[in-house]
Scaffold this motif. Structure first.
Motif, PDB file in Angstrom:
ATOM      1  N   ARG A   1      52.446  44.507 -21.096  1.00 10.48           N
ATOM      2  CA  ARG A   1      53.363  43.560 -21.733  1.00 10.48           C
ATOM      3  C   ARG A   1      52.750  42.174 -21.866  1.00 10.48           C
ATOM      4  NH1 ARG A   1      59.113  42.904 -19.321  1.00 10.48           N
ATOM      5  NH2 ARG A   1      59.094  41.380 -21.001  1.00 10.48           N
ATOM      6  N   ALA A   2      53.147  41.479 -22.909  1.00 12.58           N
ATOM      7  CA  ALA A   2      52.797  40.067 -23.088  1.00 12.58           C
ATOM      8  C   ALA A   2      54.080  39.262 -22.912  1.00 12.58           C
ATOM      9  CB  ALA A   2      52.202  39.832 -24.471  1.00 12.58           C
ATOM     10  N   TYR A   3      53.948  38.084 -22.307  1.00  9.94           N
ATOM     11  CA  TYR A   3      55.116  37.269 -21.975  1.00  9.94           C
ATOM     12  C   TYR A   3      54.971  35.871 -22.563  1.00  9.94           C
ATOM     13  CZ  TYR A   3      55.734  40.779 -18.306  1.00  9.94           C
ATOM     14  OH  TYR A   3      55.885  41.947 -17.615  1.00  9.94           O
ATOM     15  N   HIS A   4      56.087  35.344 -23.068  1.00  9.78           N
ATOM     16  CA  HIS A   4      56.127  33.942 -23.468  1.00  9.78           C
ATOM     17  C   HIS A   4      56.331  33.097 -22.217  1.00  9.78           C
ATOM     18  CE1 HIS A   4      56.153  34.617 -27.766  1.00  9.78           C
ATOM     19  NE2 HIS A   4      57.044  35.583 -27.577  1.00  9.78           N
ATOM     20  N   LEU A   5      55.921  31.842 -22.279  1.00  9.93           N
ATOM     21  CA  LEU A   5      56.025  30.946 -21.139  1.00  9.93           C
ATOM     22  C   LEU A   5      57.456  30.850 -20.611  1.00  9.93           C
ATOM     23  CD1 LEU A   5      54.424  29.006 -19.320  1.00  9.93           C
ATOM     24  CD2 LEU A   5      54.999  27.185 -20.929  1.00  9.93           C
ATOM     25  N   ASN A   6      58.428  30.686 -21.493  1.00  3.47           N
ATOM     26  CA  ASN A   6      59.825  30.575 -21.050  1.00  3.47           C
ATOM     27  C   ASN A   6      60.305  31.855 -20.384  1.00  3.47           C
ATOM     28  OD1 ASN A   6      60.184  27.938 -21.843  1.00  3.47           O
ATOM     29  ND2 ASN A   6      60.954  28.476 -23.878  1.00  3.47           N
ATOM     30  N   GLU A   7      59.841  32.994 -20.877  1.00  4.58           N
ATOM     31  CA  GLU A   7      60.214  34.270 -20.273  1.00  4.58           C
ATOM     32  C   GLU A   7      59.649  34.365 -18.856  1.00  4.58           C
ATOM     33  OE1 GLU A   7      60.012  39.015 -21.378  1.00  4.58           O
ATOM     34  OE2 GLU A   7      58.598  37.640 -22.326  1.00  4.58           O
ATOM     35  N   LEU A   8      58.397  33.978 -18.680  1.00  2.00           N
ATOM     36  CA  LEU A   8      57.786  33.998 -17.350  1.00  2.00           C
ATOM     37  C   LEU A   8      58.478  33.009 -16.414  1.00  2.00           C
ATOM     38  CD1 LEU A   8      53.987  34.374 -18.134  1.00  2.00           C
ATOM     39  CD2 LEU A   8      55.454  36.003 -16.918  1.00  2.00           C
ATOM     40  N   ARG A   9      58.875  31.871 -16.933  1.00  2.00           N
ATOM     41  CA  ARG A   9      59.582  30.896 -16.105  1.00  2.00           C
ATOM     42  C   ARG A   9      60.892  31.486 -15.602  1.00  2.00           C
ATOM     43  NH1 ARG A   9      60.584  25.576 -19.077  1.00  2.00           N
ATOM     44  NH2 ARG A   9      58.793  26.532 -20.006  1.00  2.00           N
ATOM     45  N   ARG A  10      61.617  32.177 -16.485  1.00  2.00           N
ATOM     46  CA  ARG A  10      62.890  32.800 -16.109  1.00  2.00           C
ATOM     47  C   ARG A  10      62.668  33.947 -15.120  1.00  2.00           C
ATOM     48  NH1 ARG A  10      64.995  37.194 -18.020  1.00  2.00           N
ATOM     49  NH2 ARG A  10      63.692  37.225 -19.878  1.00  2.00           N
ATOM     50  N   LEU A  11      61.675  34.793 -15.370  1.00  2.00           N
ATOM     51  CA  LEU A  11      61.428  35.953 -14.515  1.00  2.00           C
ATOM     52  C   LEU A  11      60.917  35.582 -13.127  1.00  2.00           C
ATOM     53  CD1 LEU A  11      59.747  38.323 -17.138  1.00  2.00           C
ATOM     54  CD2 LEU A  11      62.001  38.630 -16.075  1.00  2.00           C
ATOM     55  N   THR A  12      60.063  34.559 -13.072  1.00  2.00           N
ATOM     56  CA  THR A  12      59.440  34.199 -11.802  1.00  2.00           C
ATOM     57  C   THR A  12      60.245  33.200 -10.998  1.00  2.00           C
ATOM     58  OG1 THR A  12      58.176  32.368 -12.764  1.00  2.00           O
ATOM     59  CG2 THR A  12      57.114  34.550 -12.745  1.00  2.00           C
ATOM     60  N   GLY A  13      61.065  32.397 -11.676  1.00  2.00           N
ATOM     61  CA  GLY A  13      61.802  31.349 -10.988  1.00  2.00           C
ATOM     62  C   GLY A  13      60.927  30.170 -10.615  1.00  2.00           C
ATOM     63  N   LEU A  14      59.714  30.127 -11.152  1.00  2.00           N
ATOM     64  CA  LEU A  14      58.792  29.022 -10.857  1.00  2.00           C
ATOM     65  C   LEU A  14      59.101  27.829 -11.746  1.00  2.00           C
ATOM     66  CD1 LEU A  14      55.394  30.956 -10.600  1.00  2.00           C
ATOM     67  CD2 LEU A  14      56.698  29.942  -8.719  1.00  2.00           C
ATOM     68  N   GLY A  15      58.791  26.648 -11.253  1.00  2.00           N
ATOM     69  CA  GLY A  15      58.904  25.449 -12.063  1.00  2.00           C
ATOM     70  C   GLY A  15      57.833  25.445 -13.135  1.00  2.00           C
ATOM     71  N   SER A  16      58.056  24.690 -14.174  1.00  2.00           N
ATOM     72  CA  SER A  16      57.144  24.649 -15.312  1.00  2.00           C
ATOM     73  C   SER A  16      55.725  24.259 -14.911  1.00  2.00           C
ATOM     74  CB  SER A  16      57.675  23.670 -16.362  1.00  2.00           C
ATOM     75  OG  SER A  16      56.854  23.692 -17.493  1.00  2.00           O
ATOM     76  N   ALA A  17      55.588  23.237 -14.069  1.00  2.00           N
ATOM     77  CA  ALA A  17      54.251  22.771 -13.670  1.00  2.00           C
ATOM     78  C   ALA A  17      53.507  23.825 -12.845  1.00  2.00           C
ATOM     79  CB  ALA A  17      54.362  21.462 -12.880  1.00  2.00           C
ATOM     80  N   SER A  18      54.194  24.419 -11.885  1.00  2.00           N
ATOM     81  CA  SER A  18      53.560  25.454 -11.056  1.00  2.00           C
ATOM     82  C   SER A  18      53.132  26.648 -11.894  1.00  2.00           C
ATOM     83  CB  SER A  18      54.519  25.945  -9.966  1.00  2.00           C
ATOM     84  OG  SER A  18      54.842  24.916  -9.092  1.00  2.00           O
ATOM     85  N   LEU A  19      54.014  27.076 -12.771  1.00  2.00           N
ATOM     86  CA  LEU A  19      53.724  28.234 -13.608  1.00  2.00           C
ATOM     87  C   LEU A  19      52.539  27.949 -14.528  1.00  2.00           C
ATOM     88  CD1 LEU A  19      54.404  31.044 -14.647  1.00  2.00           C
ATOM     89  CD2 LEU A  19      56.090  29.988 -16.178  1.00  2.00           C
ATOM     90  N   GLN A  20      52.546  26.809 -15.176  1.00  2.00           N
ATOM     91  CA  GLN A  20      51.448  26.484 -16.087  1.00  2.00           C
ATOM     92  C   GLN A  20      50.127  26.337 -15.342  1.00  2.00           C
ATOM     93  OE1 GLN A  20      52.111  23.765 -19.327  1.00  2.00           O
ATOM     94  NE2 GLN A  20      54.326  24.047 -19.137  1.00  2.00           N
TER      95      GLN A  20
END
Length: 193
Positions: free
Chosen positions: A25-44
């Motif tokens: 699967r490929a994920y968009h950034l917002n989808e990964l943010r929702r799935l992981t519960g990580l903050g934007s800075a940490s995720l990026q």
């Protein structure tokens, strides 16, 4: 300390379970943010590190970025296997139990895996509650998951009536299990019948 917490930071564990647990699967950034519960800075930060190392493909699609595990990475197969064995217990078991769904009312993982105190030698304890569940059917359904996770799976099977009878006994095995951490797979462990 669990195997997963020894190998991965919390941020990595939350991200890897998606990127390397479902590598097709490929994920968009917002989808990964929702799935992981990580903050934007940490995720990026995690995604940029993975992309810079060639472990993840970052692709621009319009004004969005999509991320996917890189199958061309020399450690792709190892990361996928390691992620599934350490972080993918719940999704792998849930998928394995789906064929039993008509008879299965609830199922959950308990013991060292649920408590995150498992070691490399730990097995996976699963409790199932349902009507007409045969041990042979349960073992057959779990066999592919056992191979995928690289661990022995020990199922405990109860009919709804037997489960309720054991719950009524104050010091029963069922009550000891339910008083400790569990990982829900199907249904509600505290209200299975």
């Amino acid at each position: 300390m669990s195997i997963s917490s020894a190998l991965f930071t919390d941020s990595q564990a939350r991200l890897y379970v998606w990127l390397f647990g479902q590598p097709e699967r490929a994920y968009h950034l917002n989808e990964l943010r929702r799935l992981t519960g990580l903050g934007s800075a940490s995720l990026q930060r995690e995604l940029n590190r993975l992309a810079a190392a060639g472990l993840v493909i970052a692709q621009a699609v319009g004004n969005l970025r999509r991320f996917q595990a890189n199958p061309q990475s020399p450690v792709y197969a190892e990361l996928v296997a390691l992620t599934r064995k350490t972080l993918g217990t719940v999704p792998v078991l849930r998928d394995a139990l789906l064929p039993l769904q008509p008879h299965l009312q609830s199922a959950w993982v308990y013991g060292s895996v649920a408590k995150q105190t498992d070691t490399a030698r730990s097995d996976i304890d699963v409790m199932l509650v349902g009507n007409d569940l045969l041990l042979s059917q349960v073992l057959a359904a779990l066999e592919p998951a056992e191979a995928q996770l690289g661990r022995k799976i020990n199922p405990s099977i109860y009919s709804p009536q037997e489960f309720e009878r054991r719950r009524a006994e104050p010091d029963s095995f069922v009550n000891r299990v339910l008083s400790q951490p569990i990982l829900p797979l199907i249904g509600d462990a505290h209200e299975p019948a």
